[in-house]
Design a protein around this motif. Structure first.
Motif, PDB file in Angstrom:
ATOM      1  N   GLU A 318     -16.741  86.069-128.902  1.00 56.51           N
ATOM      2  CA  GLU A 318     -16.228  85.140-129.919  1.00 56.51           C
ATOM      3  C   GLU A 318     -17.294  84.966-130.993  1.00 56.51           C
ATOM      4  O   GLU A 318     -18.437  84.598-130.690  1.00 56.51           O
ATOM      5  CB  GLU A 318     -15.878  83.790-129.283  1.00 56.51           C
ATOM      6  CG  GLU A 318     -14.735  83.887-128.287  1.00 56.51           C
ATOM      7  CD  GLU A 318     -14.370  82.545-127.658  1.00 56.51           C
ATOM      8  OE1 GLU A 318     -15.061  81.532-127.964  1.00 56.51           O
ATOM      9  OE2 GLU A 318     -13.408  82.518-126.868  1.00 56.51           O
ATOM     10  N   ARG A 320     -18.429  83.019-134.313  1.00 57.23           N
ATOM     11  CA  ARG A 320     -18.191  81.757-135.002  1.00 57.23           C
ATOM     12  C   ARG A 320     -19.214  81.554-136.121  1.00 57.23           C
ATOM     13  O   ARG A 320     -20.351  82.014-136.040  1.00 57.23           O
ATOM     14  CB  ARG A 320     -18.276  80.572-134.034  1.00 57.23           C
ATOM     15  CG  ARG A 320     -17.214  80.580-132.944  1.00 57.23           C
ATOM     16  CD  ARG A 320     -17.368  79.411-131.977  1.00 57.23           C
ATOM     17  NE  ARG A 320     -16.405  79.506-130.897  1.00 57.23           N
ATOM     18  CZ  ARG A 320     -15.183  78.978-130.931  1.00 57.23           C
ATOM     19  NH1 ARG A 320     -14.803  78.290-132.013  1.00 57.23           N
ATOM     20  NH2 ARG A 320     -14.355  79.111-129.916  1.00 57.23           N
ATOM     21  N   GLU A 323     -18.345  75.692-136.294  1.00 56.97           N
ATOM     22  CA  GLU A 323     -17.302  75.516-135.278  1.00 56.97           C
ATOM     23  C   GLU A 323     -16.112  76.441-135.490  1.00 56.97           C
ATOM     24  O   GLU A 323     -15.203  76.500-134.655  1.00 56.97           O
ATOM     25  CB  GLU A 323     -16.823  74.059-135.278  1.00 56.97           C
ATOM     26  CG  GLU A 323     -17.902  73.049-134.898  1.00 56.97           C
ATOM     27  CD  GLU A 323     -18.433  73.300-133.500  1.00 56.97           C
ATOM     28  OE1 GLU A 323     -17.619  73.568-132.593  1.00 56.97           O
ATOM     29  OE2 GLU A 323     -19.657  73.227-133.317  1.00 56.97           O
ATOM     30  N   ALA A 324     -16.088  77.165-136.609  1.00 54.82           N
ATOM     31  CA  ALA A 324     -14.932  77.990-136.956  1.00 54.82           C
ATOM     32  C   ALA A 324     -14.981  79.322-136.221  1.00 54.82           C
ATOM     33  O   ALA A 324     -15.960  80.073-136.329  1.00 54.82           O
ATOM     34  CB  ALA A 324     -14.888  78.223-138.460  1.00 54.82           C
ATOM     35  N   LEU A 325     -13.912  79.621-135.476  1.00 56.09           N
ATOM     36  CA  LEU A 325     -13.774  80.912-134.827  1.00 56.09           C
ATOM     37  C   LEU A 325     -13.303  81.921-135.869  1.00 56.09           C
ATOM     38  O   LEU A 325     -12.183  81.824-136.373  1.00 56.09           O
ATOM     39  CB  LEU A 325     -12.778  80.825-133.669  1.00 56.09           C
ATOM     40  CG  LEU A 325     -12.511  82.127-132.901  1.00 56.09           C
ATOM     41  CD1 LEU A 325     -13.783  82.623-132.223  1.00 56.09           C
ATOM     42  CD2 LEU A 325     -11.387  81.927-131.872  1.00 56.09           C
ATOM     43  N   CYS A 326     -14.153  82.882-136.196  1.00 53.72           N
ATOM     44  CA  CYS A 326     -13.866  83.823-137.286  1.00 53.72           C
ATOM     45  C   CYS A 326     -13.408  85.186-136.792  1.00 53.72           C
ATOM     46  O   CYS A 326     -12.776  85.930-137.551  1.00 53.72           O
ATOM     47  CB  CYS A 326     -15.094  83.986-138.175  1.00 53.72           C
ATOM     48  SG  CYS A 326     -15.595  82.464-139.001  1.00 53.72           S
ATOM     49  N   THR A 328     -12.716  87.684-132.872  1.00 51.69           N
ATOM     50  CA  THR A 328     -12.923  87.950-131.449  1.00 51.69           C
ATOM     51  C   THR A 328     -13.046  89.455-131.264  1.00 51.69           C
ATOM     52  O   THR A 328     -12.491  90.242-132.039  1.00 51.69           O
ATOM     53  CB  THR A 328     -11.769  87.419-130.571  1.00 51.69           C
ATOM     54  OG1 THR A 328     -10.555  88.125-130.900  1.00 51.69           O
ATOM     55  CG2 THR A 328     -11.574  85.935-130.775  1.00 51.69           C
TER      56      THR A 328
END
Length: 377
Positions: A318, A320, A323-326, A328
């Motif tokens: 993951e 990031r 906090e933003a998941l950019c 996978t």
């Protein structure tokens, strides 16, 4: 084994970005880029950092004082640490202060003077010049560096040319890290980690030492504690940009590949392990792009072992920013016997580490998106 001297200013010293004019704080030794570089080069190399905040190339500082003229004390510093195999010079940032009224061309020539004086004193030493990361007029140092953004135009090119004339290696720090928004001059901790890894590779090329592929510098976790491991932390370098002005898609794969390499290094798959014939081949990778990553962003990758310890290694990443998941990344790898080029069991210690890492995450829910194929809504 090599004796390496870094001759620099506050960004080699490890000064933290300043929030208050006249304030001062310094990163711990393990977090500064010279120490990150030293760890990646491995034991036996003596890396000496002579980083003085405010140091210039050739100017006395009429305001702050403090023997900050780099040319004046260079010979004493060199002889204090001789014999040396490599001298790295990263200066020029403080020359941009308006009090010195100089130009990018003259800063490049001043760096050249330092390189030539080093070569004259130590004829056999290898040399490297680093062009500092471009400053910004920001925060509490805005006035101290007033006009610096205009004066620094072309600085990296002038330092590169100086290095070429002297026969020195060259690295442009601004290609890999950016200064902090807090004061426009100093580096955040992630930049030190990134640049230390960059420098380890650059120095290794000069002194013929193998270093891990991963940006590294992260402390190895206990594989039995937690399911997701922090495997990469770095600032997105400027040369990762694409025509849309954000991080190019090829570098997502690089980030995930480096994260896997970091985890495998922790598991014991280092250069010696590969030399013994134990390695991995990637069979399949699936990347989902969920949000933009911009140049200069600080990204972090966390990695989970879905299956590991036997011939197959199935990992989940993951990526990031904050906090933003950019993004996978899902990868399937096979452990290989390099003598036969066929799949094989991992070396015992590597397999044990990966089994423990897999077991640590067994009770966690499977990640959303695991096992996805390319499809349309």
């Amino acid at each position: 084994m090599a004796n390496i001297l870094i001759y620099g200013d506050s960004n080699s010293h490890g000064t933290k970005p300043l929030k208050v004019l006249g304030g001062f704080d310094r990163y711990g030794a393990q977090a500064r880029w010279p120490e990150v570089m030293a760890r990646m080069l491995g034991p036996g190399h003596d890396v000496i950092c002579e980083g003085l905040p405010g140091r210039t190339t050739v100017f006395h500082d009429p305001v702050d004082g403090g023997n900050r003229n780099g040319a004046e004390v260079l010979s004493a510093v060199l002889l204090s640490h001789a014999p040396l195999d490599l001298v790295i010079v990263m200066l020029g940032t403080n020359d941009l202060k308006p009090r010195f009224a100089t130009s990018a061309f003259d800063i490049g020539k001043s760096v050249e003077r330092l390189l030539r004086e080093t070569r004259a004193l130590l004829p056999e030493v290898a040399l490297m010049a680093i062009a500092p990361a471009p400053v910004r007029e920001a925060g509490v140092l805005t006035e101290a560096f007033a006009g610096a953004e205009a004066r620094q135009v072309g600085l990296a090119g002038h330092i590169r040319a100086a290095a070429e004339r002297v026969g020195a290696a060259f690295v442009a720090a601004g290609a890999y890290v950016a200064v902090s928004d807090v004061d426009g001059v100093h580096w955040e901790a992630e930049a030190h980690t990134t640049f230390g890894a960059v420098m380890a590779e650059a120095v290794a090329a000069l002194i013929d030492v193998a270093v891990p592929k991963a940006p590294g510098g992260l402390d190895a976790p206990d594989p039995g504690c937690g399911g997701l491991f922090r495997t990469l932390a770095m600032q997105v370098p400027r040369d990762w940009v694409d025509y849309n002005g954000h991080m190019n898609e090829a570098h997502y794969l690089r980030a995930f590949s480096d994260a896997t390499d970091q985890m495998l290094e922790w598991a014991g798959m280092d250069a010696n392990c590969v030399a013994e014939g134990h390695s991995v081949f990637t069979v399949e990778t699936h990347i989902r792009h969920l949000g933009e990553v911009d140049i200069g962003d600080v990204l972090e990758v966390r990695t989970r072992v879905i299956e590991g310890g036997a011939k197959k290694l199935h990992v989940w990443h993951e990526l990031r920013v904050g906090e933003a998941l950019c993004a996978t990344g899902e990868q399937l790898l096979l452990h290989m016997d390099l003598s036969t080029r066929r799949s094989a069991q991992p070396r015992a210690d590597v397999g044990d580490w990966l089994r423990r890492a897999c077991a640590a995450g067994r009770d966690l829910p499977l990640p959303e998106g695991l096992g996805r194929f390319v499809g349309q809504r």
